[in-house]
Enzyme design. Structure first.
Site, PDB file in Angstrom:
ATOM      1  N   GLY A 136     -33.690 106.862 110.161  1.00 16.64           N
ATOM      2  CA  GLY A 136     -32.248 107.047 110.010  1.00 16.64           C
ATOM      3  C   GLY A 136     -31.811 106.531 108.644  1.00 16.64           C
ATOM      4  N   GLN A 195     -29.913 104.160 107.890  1.00 19.05           N
ATOM      5  CA  GLN A 195     -29.955 102.697 107.825  1.00 19.05           C
ATOM      6  C   GLN A 195     -31.293 102.169 108.336  1.00 19.05           C
ATOM      7  OE1 GLN A 195     -28.116 100.567 106.247  1.00 19.05           O
ATOM      8  NE2 GLN A 195     -26.870 102.252 105.479  1.00 19.05           N
ATOM      9  N   SER A 196     -32.357 102.930 108.128  1.00 20.89           N
ATOM     10  CA  SER A 196     -33.677 102.505 108.578  1.00 20.89           C
ATOM     11  C   SER A 196     -34.159 101.281 107.783  1.00 20.89           C
ATOM     12  CB  SER A 196     -34.666 103.663 108.389  1.00 20.89           C
ATOM     13  OG  SER A 196     -35.990 103.177 108.496  1.00 20.89           O
ATOM     14  N   ASN A 197     -34.420 100.202 108.499  1.00 23.36           N
ATOM     15  CA  ASN A 197     -35.006  99.017 107.867  1.00 23.36           C
ATOM     16  C   ASN A 197     -36.448  99.303 107.460  1.00 23.36           C
ATOM     17  OD1 ASN A 197     -32.767  97.088 108.442  1.00 23.36           O
ATOM     18  ND2 ASN A 197     -33.265  97.660 110.552  1.00 23.36           N
ATOM     19  N   CYS A 235     -37.681 102.161 106.447  1.00 20.63           N
ATOM     20  CA  CYS A 235     -37.724 102.927 105.189  1.00 20.63           C
ATOM     21  C   CYS A 235     -37.473 102.010 103.991  1.00 20.63           C
ATOM     22  CB  CYS A 235     -36.695 104.062 105.229  1.00 20.63           C
ATOM     23  SG  CYS A 235     -37.190 105.412 106.334  1.00 20.63           S
TER      24      CYS A 235
END
Ligand SMILES: *Cc1c(COP(=O)(O)O)cnc(C)c1O
Length: 337
Positions: free
Chosen positions: A74, A76-78, A80
């Site tokens: 997503g 707000q992927s941590n 990524c």
């Protein structure tokens, strides 16, 4: 038992992370003693659980001589954000597939993805399970084009990633012994399920007596159980361990998702606020807030009482706070805590 020494690994996390008491939270809830395992302090680009996973995933990437790391999540992927940072640290490029459309302004994790110069591809309204298929297609294309890519599934949910959490249980077990604690439960947010798979293997193999409780932030219980067991099977195979993980080895709570992934519930916002006010601790509205809301609810409804000591694994997510500033501001203004 578990020998992780044979696996390729790169140092990315500051370990061990602290195991701290939360006396004011414990007293406020009036139930079990609660301890915080601070994996928000793993250090890689603002910390979180993905640092432990990436030590082994990026170890594999480096061993395969990859020049490009590809993963997805997503906006707000941590996972990524931390993959983009790890790639830079190892001199690799990073391509991220992100759900949704490009926003007008970038905040939180997305801002950091940009700072790390990750190549971003926005893929529209795609579910997490389809995202893994899309990732494989992109990987194949990049491979054919000679980019020497390495694929990391959504959330780093692969055997090597989970090995990081098998190893985390050894760390927790050493700390509890040294501190003279014998906790009963290990609560944490479960998303792509690799953290829970690793924790469950570690807890069983080391005979810690710790019950691993995964609080779902997106899937139903059946989906989580199937994913945890599949990833656990792949992880024990990678580690050469003779151990089976079955349904009775771990718990899943799927009643705290609310309206869906990254949509904070009232309980989640209360938990974020309560931890800030009692312990000066930052929880995030997507993962750790929901996991803590579950723990609070289990205490309030009498399922956990004094003597049921709990370790809460703080899995990070800190940058997500800044991407939810409106929701959190409102929660602070309307809170009667
Ligand atoms: C990814 C993530 C989780 C979930 O871990 P999984 O291994 O994907 O289940 C929990 N908390 C935070 C903050 C995360 O970024």
């Amino acid at each position: 038992m578990v020998s992780l020494t044979g696996l390729p690994r790169v140092r990315l996390a500051s370990l061990p992370t602290p195991l701290e008491a939360a006396p004011r939270l414990s007293e406020t809830l009036g139930g079990p003693a609660i301890w915080l395992k601070r994996d928000d302090l793993t250090g890689l680009a603002m910390g979180g659980n993905k640092a432990r996973k990436l030590e082994f995933l990026m170890g594999e990437a480096r061993e395969s001589n990859a020049r490009l790391v590809i993963t997805a999540g997503g906006q707000q992927s941590n996972h990524c954000r931390m993959t983009a940072a790890a790639a830079r640290k190892l001199g690799m490029r990073c391509l991220l597939l992100l759900t949704g459309e490009p926003p007008a302004t970038a905040q939180g994790n997305l801002l950091l993805d940009m700072l790390f110069g990750a190549e971003l591809q926005f893929v529209g309204d795609v579910g997490f399970l389809e995202l893994d298929d899309l990732l494989k297609e992109v990987f194949e294309r990049q491979r054919r084009d000679g980019k020497e890519p390495f694929l990391i599934p959504v959330g780093g949910a692969a055997a090597a990633g989970s090995a990081g959490y098998v190893s985390a249980v050894r760390e927790i077990s050493d700390q509890t012994k040294e501190m003279g604690l014998s906790p009963h439960y290990l609560f944490h947010a479960t998303g792509s399920c690799g953290t829970q798979a690793g924790l469950t293997i570690g807890a069983k193999a080391l005979e810690t007596g710790l019950r691993v409780v995964g609080v779902s932030v997106r899937y139903d219980e059946r989906t989580i159980r199937d994913r945890v067991k599949r990833i656990a099977g792949e992880t024990t195979a990678l580690l050469g361990m003779d151990l089976q993980i079955a349904d009775e080895d771990f718990d899943v709570l799927d009643g705290y998702v609310g309206d869906g992934y990254a949509k904070p519930t009232a309980g989640c916002l209360e938990a974020v606020r309560l931890l800030a006010l009692t312990e000066g601790l930052i929880l995030d509205p997507t993962y750790t807030g929901k996991a803590m809301a579950a723990l609070i609810d289990q205490v309030r409804n009498g399922k956990l009482g004094p003597g049921d000591d709990v370790i809460f694994l703080h899995t990070g997510g800190t940058p997500g706070v800044f991407a939810s500033s409106e929701t959190l501001c409102r929660a602070c203004e309307s809170s009667d805590l």
